[in-house]
Structures are given as C-alpha cells and as structure tokens.
Design an enzyme around this catalytic site. Structure first.
Site, mmCIF file in Angstrom:
data_model
loop_
_atom_site.group_PDB
_atom_site.id
_atom_site.type_symbol
_atom_site.label_atom_id
_atom_site.label_comp_id
_atom_site.label_asym_id
_atom_site.label_seq_id
_atom_site.Cartn_x
_atom_site.Cartn_y
_atom_site.Cartn_z
ATOM 1 C CB ILE A 33 30.527 63.481 35.715
ATOM 2 C CG1 ILE A 33 31.085 64.338 36.843
ATOM 3 C CG2 ILE A 33 30.256 62.061 36.176
ATOM 4 C CD1 ILE A 33 30.157 64.460 38.040
ATOM 5 C CD GLU A 35 38.637 67.311 29.675
ATOM 6 O OE1 GLU A 35 39.853 67.476 29.518
ATOM 7 O OE2 GLU A 35 38.000 66.374 29.168
ATOM 8 N N GLY A 36 36.408 71.050 31.741
ATOM 9 C CA GLY A 36 36.357 72.424 31.283
ATOM 10 C C GLY A 36 37.745 72.997 31.140
ATOM 11 C CE1 TYR A 38 40.170 79.493 33.805
ATOM 12 C CE2 TYR A 38 37.842 79.061 33.448
ATOM 13 C CZ TYR A 38 38.951 79.878 33.303
ATOM 14 O OH TYR A 38 38.821 81.084 32.648
ATOM 15 N N GLY A 39 39.629 72.638 34.697
ATOM 16 C CA GLY A 39 39.809 71.377 35.403
ATOM 17 C C GLY A 39 38.821 70.318 34.954
ATOM 18 C CB VAL A 41 33.845 67.590 37.221
ATOM 19 C CG1 VAL A 41 32.931 67.283 38.407
ATOM 20 C CG2 VAL A 41 34.086 69.095 37.128
ATOM 21 C CE LYS A 56 35.896 73.447 38.555
ATOM 22 N NZ LYS A 56 35.064 74.676 38.590
ATOM 23 C CG ASP A 168 30.379 80.337 32.258
ATOM 24 O OD1 ASP A 168 29.836 80.504 31.145
ATOM 25 O OD2 ASP A 168 31.198 79.434 32.473
#
Length: 506
Positions: A33, A35-36, A38-39, A41, A56, A168
């Site tokens: 669901i 994605e960034g 640092y990881g 989700v 996450k 953020d």
C-alpha cells in the site's frame, strides 16, 4: 548447533534468538500500500487474532553504517508520542528467513547472508489524504474539510508541545480511516526542537510543501515549517489541487513569490542574511496576491490561510492559535468524524499505480488506432467483389420500404434487358409494352397524356433517319423516367414539318 573450529567463524547457522521479540511469521502479508525512500509499506494480518495492521519494512541492504538513522528516529519519537491524532506504533518484528518474500533482496544476500528484514507494525488506516483526494469525482465538503484540518492542527499542536518537529507534512503522510479519524504518520524526518537549531538540515519536507526559509537555505528554524506545510494542505483541500507545485527549488520559490510576494527586509527582517537569498532574489519586487488569487475561498478560511502562509516564519500562526481561529467557530461547523462517509481503501501508492496503468492503456489504444485507423465517416465502406455498393446518402424521394430493401444486381450490359421490378419500383407506366429487343411497330401512347415512347434497341440508340424506329412525342411535356439515353423534351414544330415533308407518320 555445530561448533566452529578455533580461529574460525560459524557462518552456517544463526545464533539462537534471545528475548521476547516476535518474528514476521506471526503476520501474513496481503498487499503493498506504500513505498518511500526508506522502505515499503504492506497491509498485513496477524495470524492469531486476524487483526489488520500495516507493516513497514525498513531498507537495510544499502546501509553502510548499520541500521538506518531514519528508522531509529521514527521508533524513538513514536515511543514518546501517544495521541489520538498520531499513528500508533504497535511493535517491531524481524524476519530471519532469507527466502521470505518480505525479507532482504537477492542483491544483498551475498554480502548479508543472514541480514533479516526489520518491520515496524502500525495500526492500519484505510486511506491517506492524497490517495483519497485523487479518487475520481470526489470533492470534500466544507464541514469535512474543517473536521480534517482541526484534527491535523490538533496533532501538530501535540507534537510541537512535546518539542517534536515533523518536517514532512504532506497528504501522503496524513492517514485517515473509515471512522473519520486523522493521524499523522511517517516520522522518519522528525527531530526534537529543543536541540541546537544551528545544525538542522534544510533538505527536508517534500518540495510542494516546503516553506520558503528552507528553500533559501535556513538551518535555524522551528515549528513554523510544519505550519506552512499544513497551510498548503489546507489550500489544496479548498482548491481541489496543489496551489504551489514546482519541479525544482528555483521554480518552487518563484511560485511562492508569485502568490505570497517576494521577501525583503520590510516584510521579513533578517531574510537577506540567509545564505541563498542573493542567489534566488527575484529581479523585480512581487506583491502579495494570495487574497486576490484565492478570492473564491470563504472569507474566514482565507483569513486563516493568510496567517499560515506568511513568508516570515516568526509571524506565522501557531497550531494552537489556528485551532482557536474564527473559521472553526462559524457555520457550517466541523462535522462529527463518525458521520463522515466511508470510502474504498485509497492510498497514494495504489491510486498512482492505477493512474499509470490507465495512462498506459490509453497510449496503447492510441498506437493501435494509428496502426489501423477507422474509415472516414464520409467515405463509403469497403466494396467486396460480387456485392453491390450501397448509397451513403439515399435519395429523399424513396420510401422507407424501398430504402430497407436491398438493391438488385444490374446486368453487365445496361441495354440488353429492360429494367423490370427487381427490388426497385417500376420505372414505366403499367400500360407499356416492355418487349425485349427491337419492336417494328409504332410506340404505344402513354396514359394520362404522357409521352408516347417505344422500345429501344439492345445496342445503342436508333439512327435519326430510320423511319421505323422514330419515337412519336406528344404535345404535353412529361418528366416520367425513361430508358437510358431518353430525352424529355416538349413539342417540336420543326420536327412536325419534317415529318410531313418526308411522309413520316405523326
């Protein structure tokens, strides 16, 4: 467990786990669901209880100095913050199975053979604000916007009161559920505001929500950076789309200056001392046009937004004062979160993927249309041999029954046979003697004063001086259809004199 020889390390087996930490085996992954940087989700389910959670995964395969600092920061901050508008960190689990679908990737398995994945387990939220806003045809109501903004400012006020800067705030990090609750998430860039501010980085906050002080290179800032981001979200909810969205830092600053005016020592004391001010200083002064551009907003909403998007961070309104703004006290009041409508799960990652797939389908359809273009609307259809080409625009004097009936196949020689009724109306009066070939007798007088016509030969027209095949014409003109080459003419006195001269029968 095998024992390694002296002076060698045992790399065949993992040491036994110690402590009460649970592993990823207690959860089942359902779908991704988010994605960034640092990881990733995932939506997951606890096997024993069936509870839906968010998993996450922390990326560790590319880290050269151990565990990512962003994950450490997020775990540390969320263990301190406990509020209804802050996402809840339930636990941290690990995965030691190198072949696990969620574990380390194959690229890192050679260097980190037993580098298991680390997962943060959060409470599951049905939507994020960006994913929900991107739903086709969805438009928030004013009570709904007030409800969301009130919860957002309440969560920010709690963070700032506990000396935490989020750094953020954006729509993807504002989570919602179908109970109407709003929670702030993704504290990977957060920091404690009581620390020495001189060493803060300005490479935080996603670009469309980044305040001007960070774009100008400031490293000494406070909670006002989150208020600017919240103001951008507020304007986005009211306007239906982001009001300032640049592709890079200079373009983003230019958009801010166009809407909020260019900074100087009058409206922002000390701005000239920020290290990048001279690099991005506009060539000409720009006046503040926020109220002019967004004049279609409600006056109370515009008053609050004007205070949240002030260039000078020291004059920017705080989250506590924003909650006491007149905007939240006027009709229509913020609605009850539980009364909000329920939507299908919508996250930015999912909606973006659907939008990309839709664009791909449209491009594929365009390429197929270019390869096989449809026939032009004004061109007749493709004619196959042995079939009759139908008229594109039928004549108006035909009846509907005649239009619906198929056209007959005409003979190759149009003069070899008469046109009898074969799908068309009879072109000759009923009293005509339609005999195949050349008839030596005189023509038959048509009824009702029509033209007296005779049969025509099978090959071409009759010679003008053949006495036996001349056509007698009446004195009354007629527009009845005749055989090919037949001319509808009126009385001809010269022809009558010539008939008498040569003894032709009249």
């Amino acid at each position: 467990m095998t024992v390694a020889q002296l002076g060698q390390l045992n790399l065949d087996e993992l040491p036994p786990l110690r402590g009460s930490s649970r592993t990823l085996d207690r959860f089942q992954k359902l779908e991704q669901i988010g994605e960034g940087t640092y990881g990733q989700v995932y939506m997951g389910k606890e096997v024993m209880t069936g509870e839906i959670v968010a998993l996450k995964r922390i990326k560790t395969e590319n880290e050269k100095e151990g565990f990512p600092i962003s994950a450490i920061r997020e775990i540390k901050v969320l263990t301190r913050l406990h509020h209804e508008n802050i996402v809840k960190l339930k636990e941290v689990v690990i995965s030691q199975d190198g072949n696990n679908q969620l574990a380390a990737t194959k690229e890192s398995s050679d260097n980190n053979k037993y580098n298991g994945g680390v997962y943060l387990v959060f409470e599951y939220m049905d939507h994020d604000l960006t994913g929900l806003s991107d739903r086709p045809g969805l438009r928030f109501t004013v009570p709904q916007i007030k409800c969301y903004m009130k919860q957002l400012l309440t969560g920010l006020h709690y963070c700032h009161a506990n000396e935490v800067l989020h750094r953020d705030i954006k729509g993807a990090n504002v989570l919602l559920n179908n109970n109407g609750s709003l929670k702030l998430a993704d504290f990977g860039l957060s920091c404690s505001s009581h620390l020495c501010r001189e060493n803060f980085t300005n490479r935080v906050v996603t670009l469309p929500y980044r305040p001007p002080e960070l774009l100008l290179g400031a490293t000494n800032y406070g909670p006002a950076v989150d208020i600017w981001s919240a103001g951008c979200i507020f304007a986005e909810l009211l306007h239906g789309k982001p009001i300032m969205s640049g592709r890079n830092e200079p373009e983003q600053l230019h958009k801010i200056f166009e809407l909020c005016g260019s900074p100087d020592e009058v409206n922002w004391p000390g701005v000239s001392k920020i290290r990048w001010y001279n690099n991005f200083k506009p060539a000409r002064p720009m006046r503040r046009r926020l109220r002019e551009v967004l004049r279609h907003f409600d006056s109370h909403a515009l008053d609050l937004l004007d205070k949240m998007l002030i260039l000078d961070p020291s004059k920017r309104i705080s989250a506590k004062d924003a909650l006491a703004a007149e905007y939240f006290q006027m009709e229509p009041l913020p609605c009850d979160p539980k009364s909000l409508p329920k939507y299908e799960a919508s996250h930015e990652f999912q909606t973006k993927r659907k939008r990309q797939q839709q664009q791909l389908n449209e491009e594929t359809a365009k390429r197929q249309n270019l390869r096989c273009p449809p026939p032009h609307a004004r061109l007749p259809p493709i004619h196959h041999s042995g079939q009759v080409l139908q008229e594109h625009r039928p004549e108006r004097n035909l009846s509907m029954n005649q239009l619906q009936r198929p056209l007959p196949t005409l003979p190759s020689n149009p003069y070899s046979e008469p046109l009898v009724d074969a799908g068309l109306s009879n072109r000759y009066p009923p009293s005509m003697n339609l005999t195949v070939g050349y008839n030596q007798t005189h023509g038959v007088q048509a009824q009702a004063g029509g033209t007296s016509i005779g049969p025509y030969p099978p090959h071409g027209r009759v010679g003008p001086y053949a006495a036996s095949n001349m056509i007698n014409r009446s004195t009354t003109p007629c527009y009845a259809a005749g055989p090919p080459g037949f001319s509808h003419r009126g009385p001809n006195p010269i022809a009558n004199i010539r008939n008498q001269q040569y003894g032709w029968q009249q």
